[in-house]
Design a protein around this motif. Structure first.
Motif, PDB file in Angstrom:
ATOM      1  N   ARG A 152       0.817  -1.203   0.000  1.00  0.00           N
ATOM      2  CA  ARG A 152       0.000   0.000   0.000  1.00  0.00           C
ATOM      3  C   ARG A 152       0.859   1.264   0.000  1.00  0.00           C
ATOM      4  O   ARG A 152       0.542   2.260  -0.632  1.00  0.00           O
ATOM      5  CB  ARG A 152      -0.908  -0.015   1.230  1.00  0.00           C
ATOM      6  CG  ARG A 152      -2.310   0.505   0.977  1.00  0.00           C
ATOM      7  CD  ARG A 152      -3.188   0.205   2.163  1.00  0.00           C
ATOM      8  NE  ARG A 152      -2.494   0.432   3.422  1.00  0.00           N
ATOM      9  CZ  ARG A 152      -2.316   1.635   3.960  1.00  0.00           C
ATOM     10  NH1 ARG A 152      -2.762   2.700   3.366  1.00  0.00           N
ATOM     11  NH2 ARG A 152      -1.682   1.761   5.112  1.00  0.00           N
ATOM     12  N   LEU A 153       1.972   1.193   0.721  1.00  0.00           N
ATOM     13  CA  LEU A 153       2.808   2.379   0.868  1.00  0.00           C
ATOM     14  C   LEU A 153       3.645   2.669  -0.369  1.00  0.00           C
ATOM     15  O   LEU A 153       3.649   3.772  -0.896  1.00  0.00           O
ATOM     16  CB  LEU A 153       3.781   2.159   2.027  1.00  0.00           C
ATOM     17  CG  LEU A 153       3.344   2.610   3.385  1.00  0.00           C
ATOM     18  CD1 LEU A 153       4.459   2.358   4.353  1.00  0.00           C
ATOM     19  CD2 LEU A 153       3.002   4.076   3.341  1.00  0.00           C
ATOM     20  N   VAL A 154       4.329   1.675  -0.789  1.00  0.00           N
ATOM     21  CA  VAL A 154       5.395   1.925  -1.749  1.00  0.00           C
ATOM     22  C   VAL A 154       5.133   1.291  -3.104  1.00  0.00           C
ATOM     23  O   VAL A 154       5.116   1.954  -4.131  1.00  0.00           O
ATOM     24  CB  VAL A 154       6.738   1.371  -1.225  1.00  0.00           C
ATOM     25  CG1 VAL A 154       7.858   1.896  -2.091  1.00  0.00           C
ATOM     26  CG2 VAL A 154       6.929   1.723   0.212  1.00  0.00           C
ATOM     27  N   VAL A 156       2.742   0.124  -4.713  1.00  0.00           N
ATOM     28  CA  VAL A 156       1.607   0.395  -5.587  1.00  0.00           C
ATOM     29  C   VAL A 156       2.004   1.349  -6.710  1.00  0.00           C
ATOM     30  O   VAL A 156       1.421   1.347  -7.783  1.00  0.00           O
ATOM     31  CB  VAL A 156       0.420   0.919  -4.745  1.00  0.00           C
ATOM     32  CG1 VAL A 156       0.723   2.296  -4.221  1.00  0.00           C
ATOM     33  CG2 VAL A 156      -0.866   0.888  -5.542  1.00  0.00           C
TER      34      VAL A 156
ATOM     35  N   ILE B 209       3.243   9.694   0.140  1.00  0.00           N
ATOM     36  CA  ILE B 209       3.673   8.609   1.018  1.00  0.00           C
ATOM     37  C   ILE B 209       3.344   8.937   2.474  1.00  0.00           C
ATOM     38  O   ILE B 209       2.889   8.082   3.237  1.00  0.00           O
ATOM     39  CB  ILE B 209       5.189   8.371   0.866  1.00  0.00           C
ATOM     40  CG1 ILE B 209       5.509   7.923  -0.547  1.00  0.00           C
ATOM     41  CG2 ILE B 209       5.689   7.376   1.876  1.00  0.00           C
ATOM     42  CD1 ILE B 209       5.358   6.477  -0.789  1.00  0.00           C
ATOM     43  N   ARG B 212      -0.247   8.250   2.999  1.00  0.00           N
ATOM     44  CA  ARG B 212      -0.551   6.819   3.051  1.00  0.00           C
ATOM     45  C   ARG B 212      -0.052   6.199   4.339  1.00  0.00           C
ATOM     46  O   ARG B 212      -0.749   5.421   4.983  1.00  0.00           O
ATOM     47  CB  ARG B 212       0.122   6.124   1.876  1.00  0.00           C
ATOM     48  CG  ARG B 212      -0.689   6.166   0.627  1.00  0.00           C
ATOM     49  CD  ARG B 212      -0.046   5.202  -0.334  1.00  0.00           C
ATOM     50  NE  ARG B 212      -0.160   5.718  -1.677  1.00  0.00           N
ATOM     51  CZ  ARG B 212       0.804   5.660  -2.556  1.00  0.00           C
ATOM     52  NH1 ARG B 212       1.972   5.163  -2.234  1.00  0.00           N
ATOM     53  NH2 ARG B 212       0.606   6.109  -3.772  1.00  0.00           N
TER      54      ARG B 212
END
Lengths: 351, 855
Positions: A152-154, A156, B209, B212
């Motif tokens: 989800r963080l990176v 994607v 980021i 998120r």
């Protein structure tokens, strides 16, 4: 349109094919390896390499050299060449070239995640990453705690995102999970790359499917051997095999149930192309397997240059160069550690 | 050098390459370095690599070469540093104190260490300076942000207070106040913030980021920094944003910190208190100015150091390269078993014997060696390298000849216009430099090349333009030598003396064609023709009568613009081309005679030179003769007819086409057309003459040699040369079929070539025509047209177009194409008659050449 590539290939691909063939002719030769193997010090290696295409990359290095510097500079040359080709490429070649780097991206992701798990410094890890597999937010990987977060963080934002669909779990990251993640990603990547090449059609599809099938089969064998004696179940193991290649599907059934190396060997010897690899090894030995596989791969990669008008040469060139850098690293290490007797153990000649 | 070039007439050095000898030098090891150094100064020895089987690091002097490489690296480092600091290395000054290699090595090491230390200190200072500068920015921008936030908050407060003051009861009021207290008590404490700078291109990803990672529980404010900020880590100038992130909770803090680190965002402490802020700003500014002075002193110090390096840089650089070259050469020598002396083998011109011995003697003397070096000449069957002594004028011409062998894609790539196919053909006929001691076409090229060029480029106006351009280059020669020129400029400069001759000859042919930017002038006399009636215009020759003597030099200006101008000039130039062509081809064949005589090869004289001469001259020599007779007598005979019927009906009567009595020998009652029949028969006979005897004679010769294989070995240089001359059968087996096929090809090539090469010389006419027509078009359709409008603006435009067309098309493109065609005529039509060109160039070990080489 198989057989008609010659008509239109050169419109977009001709220039770069010429370039890559030029690069290919710059690979080190048998005489070069002979001389390199006789070197006494790293400076000798530098001196010899300065007469090859690596010359300009090494000439400004101050004298007490380290193996890492040599490898780093040689990799830099590869990266420069790759970037040159990528900037010149048009679709679909540019996508093809990008596919080549995804493997390195997966390795880098795994490297960083494992590194943070063992609480290494991120900067130090970043230096160890392969420059071809870098992406913008790679350093942020350290933030993630589990795979869902990782995705989800990176990831994607990266091209690897689609490959993650199979391994999103909320489990915490540990060595085993990471290894499973690496193999799942690799499986998805290889299958995707395979599909892409099939879509391109023509000689590219033909040659690349052969090369990728070999890669997939090699990974299947390695997974089988490495998972012997671990808690990985047969079904889980079965899931990590790519769904194409010479071993698919019957070979996979046999590999999935193997309990020791000799069973793997028995399963593989039914396939003529791999028979020759395994007959070279004595029973119960798996040390030399890597080298045997590399040799077979190099042979196949070199064959890709026999045919014209396809993209396989780009893949083959990148792989050959990487093999050459591995060779250089091994030779330099042997020279640096005064183990010259072992120089030939791991060097795979490219001719 | 003494006895050469001193007599009454200078020897023709360029005609044949210098006689060479293979010499062996046995040099004691203690004087070897000095000896090689002196030989390098002399630059007349080409060393052979006697250790070809050894890899570079197995050779004797590998360590020294490595040391030189290391020093060269240090020098490159200095040059990098100097160019970064904007200090060009000084031009090599007057010779300073000689410095030995060992001293230099120590000195370079010290200097490098010093420079590296200065750089490291400077970098450290610079880094903290940049950090402070960034900190200042954060303080300023953050201060603004907090200030504005505070004032907005105050406004809200006031509004709220006034709301409360007016006692308007709303539904939310109690809730709000409750919330506020809650914030005050519990959350205010945990709400933390981080300030810093992030590169602008990463700011979007950074924000994404952050969002998120904390699931949206952040508040991020960014402010754009207008000027470029120097990044403390990389030292590069980048665009950056100042950011402030608010978050709550420790976990979020660690995440935010990690993300900042990952994005290379530099964080700086920041206090909310306004008073503290201004205090910090003052403090930071103070330290900034302090650091600035420190950094500046560091830079000055570094600049001084680099200055001192720069003064001697060139000298050191040259010394290092010279030493490296010496050790490379020493590595090529084989070491004696006793390790007391080195053995060198190499080629050198025979005239240099004394100089080499001198150099060796001096080396022995200067190095205080006990033993003199030994110089001896070896006899060998190997073909020596080809060496021409050239000067700055003749070099360019010799290079034109030598370039024959190079796969010169430059020329092929420039195949312009109609020259296209011809040049591809030219490129496919390839060989090397002239064979050792064979006749060198370079001598004749000096005159014929510019002349053939000028035939195609005949216009004295254009010639003067070229002359001025090349004179400029020649006058500023010294200046141009020292500086680096562009690719094209380099080429033009290298060929400046060729261009000079080309320009002079163009002026000459331009005067003959009577063209000055396509305008004729009555330079030498009035035109010979005048109008029959006084009011006639100049467009026709029909109304002209010859009133004066023939125009003394070149073409009469009256022809210009007349209706019969083209037929007249075409006929003139076409015939002239054939005359020039036949003359040059004859010269080529005569050169093959010189070669055959020089190499004492009588077969080539009798069975190659003589039939070739007969064949060419019985056909095209005869044609040339007819042309001259026709010019002299003013006859109206049709030469096409004569030539064609010479073959089709040699016995027929040629009627009114007869040019001279006896052409058909009718009046002798001996035979109807004896001369032409004899010529045709001669030509026919010479074909088998060329084809058959030579292979058989060679075979006989070989068999005789074979029988004598145990006889005394032939001695002397002549036999070596004659052996080298036909080396294919000298040693190695004799393949008769191969020789025969070779001779067959050679004969066919010559016979067909005689026709096609003669036709090929017609390009002289074609290009000359194209040139004059083009310049006429530019003159009449641009300049005169613009003149006709009587409008100053149009005239200016017209003149500009004319000038650009003249310079671009006529002076540059036409020069190039005429150059290429002249080149082709030399390479193909002239040189294929005699030039073997399978030698290799003499490349001596010389320090003078080191300079011109790129690293």
């Amino acid at each position: 349109m198989y057989g008609f590539e010659a008509l239109t290939f050169n419109v977009h691909g001709g220039y770069l094919e010429a370039i890559v063939r030029g690069y290919h002719s710059g690979l080190l030769t048998a005489a070069d390896y002979n001389n390199l193997c006789q070197c006494e010090t790293l400076d000798d290696i530098k001196m010899h390499l300065s007469a090859t295409e690596y010359g300009s990359y090494l000439q400004n290095e101050p004298s007490p050299l380290h193996t890492t510097t040599i490898v780093e500079k040689c990799t830099l040359k590869l990266v420069d060449e790759y970037k040159h080709m990528l900037t010149q490429a048009t679709e679909p070649l540019s996508t093809f070239l990008e596919y080549i780097t995804y493997g390195h991206m997966i390795d880098n992701v795994v490297l960083i995640v494992t590194g943070t798990l063992h609480e290494r410094d991120v900067q130090e890890l970043l230096e160890k990453c392969h420059p071809l597999g870098m992406f913008d937010s790679i350093a942020t990987l350290a933030v993630a705690q589990n795979m869902r977060e990782l995705y989800r963080l990176v990831l994607v934002d990266t091209p690897l995102a689609p490959y993650f669909s199979e391994c999103i779990t909320s489990e915490d990251l540990d060595d085993m999970n990471i290894e499973i993640m690496r193999n799942t990603l690799y499986k998805a990547y290889l299958e995707d790359f395979y599909r892409f090449c099939q879509k391109l059609g023509g000689a590219t599809a033909e040659i690349m499917s052969d090369l990728l099938a070999f890669e997939a089969d090699r990974r299947a064998v390695n997974i089988s051997i490495n998972s012997i004696g671990t808690e990985l179940t047969r079904d889980d193991r079965r899931k990590l095999y790519s769904n194409f290649g010479l071993l698919y599907p019957y070979g996979h059934e046999e590999l999935a149930v193997c309990e020791d190396i000799d069973q793997v060997r028995a399963a593989m010897e039914k396939y003529p192309p791999y028979q020759s690899i395994f007959t070279k090894l004595s029973y119960g030995e798996s040390q030399m397997l890597d080298k045997a596989f590399y040799e077979e791969e190099v042979k196949r990669l070199c064959l890709a240059f026999e045919q014209q008008f396809h993209y396989g040469v780009f893949f083959a060139y990148m792989r050959l160069r990487e093999q050459e850098i591995r060779n250089l690293m091994w030779i330099s290490e042997c020279v640096a550690q005064n183990q010259k007797s072992r120089v030939h153990d791991s060097v795979v000649f490219i001719f | 050098m003494g006895e050469r070039g001193r007599g009454c007439c200078p020897p023709m050095d360029l005609m044949r390459s210098e006689p060479m000898q293979l010499v062996q030098l046995i040099i004691p090891i203690e004087s070897a370095h000095l000896a090689v150094s002196y030989l390098g100064d002399l630059g007349l020895t080409q060393f052979k690599d006697l250790n070809a089987e050894k890899s570079p690091f197995q050779r004797t002097y590998a360590i020294q070469i490595k040391r030189c490489g290391e020093m060269a690296r240090k020098l490159r480092f200095f040059r990098d540093q100097m160019s970064k600091a904007g200090l060009p290395p000084a031009v090599r000054s007057a010779t300073q104190a000689e410095i030995s290699l060992d001293d230099l090595e120590v000195k370079l090491g010290d200097l490098e260490a010093e420079l590296v230390e200065i750089n490291a200190n400077g970098d450290k200072l610079q880094r903290s300076y940049n950090e402070l500068a960034e900190y200042k920015l954060v303080l300023q921008k953050g201060g603004e942000f907090f200030h504005s936030a505070l004032s907005i908050a105050a406004a809200h407060q006031r509004e709220y207070a006034s709301n409360q003051g007016s006692e308007v009861e709303s539904l939310e009021t109690p809730l709000l106040s409750q919330q506020e207290t809650a914030i005050d008590s519990s959350k205010q404490v945990k709400l933390g913030f981080i300030t810093g700078l992030v590169p602008r291109e990463k700011s979007m990803a950074f924000e994404r980021i952050l969002f998120r990672a904390t699931r949206g529980n952040v508040f991020l404010r960014q402010a754009v920094v207008d000027e470029l900020v120097v990044d403390p880590v990389s030292g590069e100038k980048v665009e950056k944003n100042v950011f402030v992130v608010f978050f709550s909770g420790e976990r979020a803090k660690s995440k935010v910190l990690k993300i900042c680190e990952a994005f290379g965002a530099n964080r700086y402490a920041f206090s909310e208190d306004l008073g503290k802020q201004s205090q910090m700003i003052n403090e930071v500014s103070g330290r900034l100015s302090e650091l600035k002075t420190t950094v500046d002193t560091g830079l000055v110090h570094r600049g001084n150091l680099l200055q001192t390096i720069g003064e001697q840089f060139e000298q050191w650089n040259f010394l290092v390269r010279k030493e490296k070259a010496i050790y490379h050469t020493l590595n090529m020598l084989s070491i004696d078993v006793t390790k007391k002396c080195l053995v060198a083998e190499g080629w050198s011109p025979t005239f240099a014997t004394k100089q080499i011995q001198d150099a060796l003697h001096r080396a022995t003397h200067d190095s205080n060696s006990q033993v003199e070096a030994i110089f001896q000449v070896l006899h060998t069957r190997e073909m020596p390298p080809t060496y021409f002594q050239t000067n700055k004028v003749t070099t360019a011409y010799q290079e034109i000849v030598d370039a024959y062998g190079m796969r010169s894609s430059v020329w092929v790539g420039k195949g312009l216009r109609e020259g296209g196919e011809d040049l591809v053909e030219t490129a496919s006929i390839l060989a090397g430099v002239a064979k050792y001691q064979e006749a060198n076409p370079g001598v004749f090229t000096i005159v014929t090349f510019p002349f053939l060029f000028a035939v195609m480029f005949g216009d004295w106006g254009h010639g003067i333009c070229l002359l001025l351009a090349t004179l400029y280059m020649i006058i500023r020669e010294k200046k141009f030598y020292s500086q680096k020129l562009g690719d094209i400029m380099e080429m033009a400069f290298g060929g400046r003396y060729v261009i000079l001759m080309m320009a002079l000859f163009s002026i000459y042919t331009g005067l003959i064609y009577n063209e000055f930017f396509s305008v004729p002038f009555e330079l030498f006399a009035r035109s010979a023709y005048v109008c029959r009636d006084p009011n006639c215009r100049d467009s026709t020759t029909v109304g002209l009568i010859k009133a004066r003597d023939t125009y003394p030099f070149g073409v009469d200006p009256a022809w210009h613009g007349s209706r019969s101008e083209l037929p007249f000039l075409n006929s003139l130039k076409m015939k002239m081309s054939i005359l020039l062509g036949v003359a040059q081809m004859n010269l080529g064949i005569i050169m093959s005679l010189f070669n055959a005589l020089f190499f004492k090869n009588s077969i080539n004289v009798w069975f190659q030179f003589i039939p070739q001469m007969i064949f060419l001259n019985s056909l095209f020599g005869y044609l040339s003769l007819l042309i001259i007779i026709k010019w002299c007598t003013g006859s109206q005979a049709d030469l096409y007819h004569v030539m064609i019927y010479m073959f089709l009906g040699p016995t027929d009567d040629i009627g009114e086409n007869q040019l001279f009595p006896g052409q058909k020998m009718t009046q002798l009652q001996f035979h109807p057309s004896l001369l032409q029949i004899v010529l045709v028969l001669l030509a026919l006979v010479s074909v088998p003459w060329m084809l058959l005897p030579k292979p058989f004679l060679l075979k006989m010769q070989h068999e005789r040699h074979h029988g004598e294989s145990y006889a005394a070995l032939p001695d002397g240089e002549e036999s070596l040369q004659s052996e080298a001359n036909h080396d294919s059968h000298g040693h190695g087996e004799f393949e008769f079929s191969e020789i025969f096929v070779h001779q067959l090809i050679h004969t066919i090539e010559f016979v067909l070539g005689a026709v096609s090469n003669t036709a090929s010389y017609l390009r002289l006419w074609a290009l000359s025509l194209a040139h004059s027509e083009l310049s006429t078009v530019f003159y009449e359709k641009v300049l005169l047209l613009a003149w006709g409008y009587n409008n100053i603006l149009i005239l200016i435009v017209g003149i500009i177009v004319f000038v650009f067309a003249t310079v671009g098309v006529l002076l540059v493109m036409e020069t190039l194409s005429a150059f290429l065609h002249a080149l082709r005529l030399h390479w193909v039509e002239f040189q294929n008659k005699f030039y073997e060109g399978d030698g290799y160039k003499f490349s001596p070990f010389s320090f003078a050449l080191l300079d011109s080489e790129d690293e």
